[in-house]
Design a protein around this motif. Structure first.
Motif, PDB file in Angstrom:
ATOM      1  N   UNK A   1      -0.045 -32.662 -36.806  1.00 47.35           N
ATOM      2  CA  UNK A   1       0.213 -31.541 -37.725  1.00 47.35           C
ATOM      3  C   UNK A   1      -1.027 -30.665 -37.885  1.00 47.35           C
ATOM      4  N   UNK A   2      -2.216 -31.321 -37.983  1.00 48.75           N
ATOM      5  CA  UNK A   2      -3.448 -30.530 -38.146  1.00 48.75           C
ATOM      6  C   UNK A   2      -3.639 -29.637 -36.911  1.00 48.75           C
ATOM      7  N   UNK A   3      -3.427 -30.228 -35.717  1.00 50.78           N
ATOM      8  CA  UNK A   3      -3.566 -29.455 -34.473  1.00 50.78           C
ATOM      9  C   UNK A   3      -2.599 -28.271 -34.462  1.00 50.78           C
ATOM     10  N   UNK A   4      -1.366 -28.543 -34.914  1.00 45.79           N
ATOM     11  CA  UNK A   4      -0.328 -27.505 -34.899  1.00 45.79           C
ATOM     12  C   UNK A   4      -0.681 -26.379 -35.882  1.00 45.79           C
ATOM     13  N   UNK A   5      -1.163 -26.770 -37.088  1.00 49.64           N
ATOM     14  CA  UNK A   5      -1.503 -25.749 -38.094  1.00 49.64           C
ATOM     15  C   UNK A   5      -2.679 -24.902 -37.605  1.00 49.64           C
ATOM     16  N   UNK A   6      -3.701 -25.581 -37.021  1.00 52.59           N
ATOM     17  CA  UNK A   6      -4.867 -24.839 -36.532  1.00 52.59           C
ATOM     18  C   UNK A   6      -4.424 -23.847 -35.450  1.00 52.59           C
ATOM     19  N   UNK A   7      -3.572 -24.319 -34.509  1.00 54.55           N
ATOM     20  CA  UNK A   7      -3.105 -23.433 -33.428  1.00 54.55           C
ATOM     21  C   UNK A   7      -2.324 -22.255 -34.005  1.00 54.55           C
ATOM     22  N   UNK A   8      -1.456 -22.546 -34.975  1.00 52.28           N
ATOM     23  CA  UNK A   8      -0.600 -21.520 -35.580  1.00 52.28           C
ATOM     24  C   UNK A   8      -1.453 -20.453 -36.294  1.00 52.28           C
ATOM     25  N   UNK A   9      -2.432 -20.937 -37.108  1.00 55.10           N
ATOM     26  CA  UNK A   9      -3.263 -20.005 -37.876  1.00 55.10           C
ATOM     27  C   UNK A   9      -4.135 -19.170 -36.925  1.00 55.10           C
TER      28      UNK A   9
END
Ligand code: HEM
Length: 253
Positions: free
Chosen positions: A70-78
């Motif tokens: 989830x952290x990886x996904x949020x960082x990529x998204x932001x």
């Protein structure tokens, strides 16, 4: 600021640095979508397959796995969104200084469409997280797997979650918008990475369309088939009968 900090800032401030960030995070997000769609398609194998898969996602690496992901996904998204907004601003500033006397100059239609379809994606993701990840509807949040009441019934939740035609309509419209974003994004991504030329343009366009259609059909098949009652909760299968065991004579005769 140390050398690494300066290098990172320089990379972020350069137009090519930002384009690379948009492209690499875009690849990560498409990778997530393909994996998410394949995982969702387990619904066609039945309750046990989908619930086993969801249980695995929530418990691998002792429950840490999903948080790392989830952290990886949020960082990529932001990063994807911030770098895109910053690029659009940079381009707009360059264009308005180049055409200082031409009030009619506007951003190209496709990039305006990208901003609007991108905003739809953000709206959709917020709705979707409240629908299935942290369900605000207590009925969906509290569904228990009838074969193992200690775990969440993701299968039942998805089918129940698509009983409302307005929700299904929302998914169809939002995912369709989202797919236009994806289609354009995939070909821009190749251009950013320097892989699009006159020769490859046709093939790249076709790859973009193929990936988009597969995702569109894969995702939307679930709400659509649920709404027309083809995909439905069949209850709990009789495990013994399902595995071909002889059915016991319940009367004892
Ligand atoms: C109609 C098709 C879709 C279905 C049936 C579906 C189903 C689900 C379900 C059941 C979950 C919760 C999983 C769990 O917590 O066990 C989930 C989470 C999620 N979905 Fe979807 N999804 C669909 C489309 C999409 C699309 C198009 C996107 C992206 C734009 C998306 C992004 C996400 C995200 C970001 C999560 C949170 C993952 C996490 O727990 O960290 N989904 N989805």
């Amino acid at each position: 600021m140390n050398v690494l900090g300066k290098a990172l800032l320089g990379f972020w401030e350069s137009s090519i640095g930002k384009k690379l960030i948009v492209a690499v995070t875009g690849i990560m997000l498409v990778g997530f979508l393909v994996a998410h769609m394949v995982g969702n398609l387990l619904i066609y194998q039945g309750r046990e397959s989908l619930n086993d898969y969801a249980y695995f996602l929530h418990h691998f690496l002792h429950g840490w796995g999903i948080w790392l992901f989830r952290i990886g996904l949020i960082v990529a998204f932001v990063l994807h969104i911030t770098a895109t907004i910053s690029l659009v601003r940079q381009n707009r500033a360059a264009r308005s200084s180049r055409y200082a006397f031409d009030a009619t100059v506007q951003a190209p239609r496709s990039s305006r469409m990208m901003i609007w379809s991108g905003l739809t994606v953000v709206g959709f993701v917020i709705f979707h997280l409240l629908h299935f990840t942290v369900p605000v509807d207590p009925e969906l949040a509290n569904m228990k797997d009838p074969m193992d009441p200690s775990r969440h019934d993701v299968y039942g939740m998805v089918i129940e979650g698509f009983q409302n035609p307005l929700v299904v309509l929302f998914y169809i419209v939002a995912i369709s918008f989202f797919c236009t974003h994806l289609n354009h994004g995939i070909s821009s991504l190749f251009q950013t990475l320097g892989l699009r030329s006159e020769k490859t343009r046709g093939v790249i366009g076709k790859i973009g369309v193929a990936v988009t259609i597969v995702l569109w059909l894969g995702f939307l098949s679930i709400p659509f088939l649920t709404s027309v009652n083809v995909l439905k909760d069949e209850g709990v299968p009789d495990k013994a009968a399902a595995h071909g065991a002889p059915v016991e004579n319940v009367t004892g005769s």
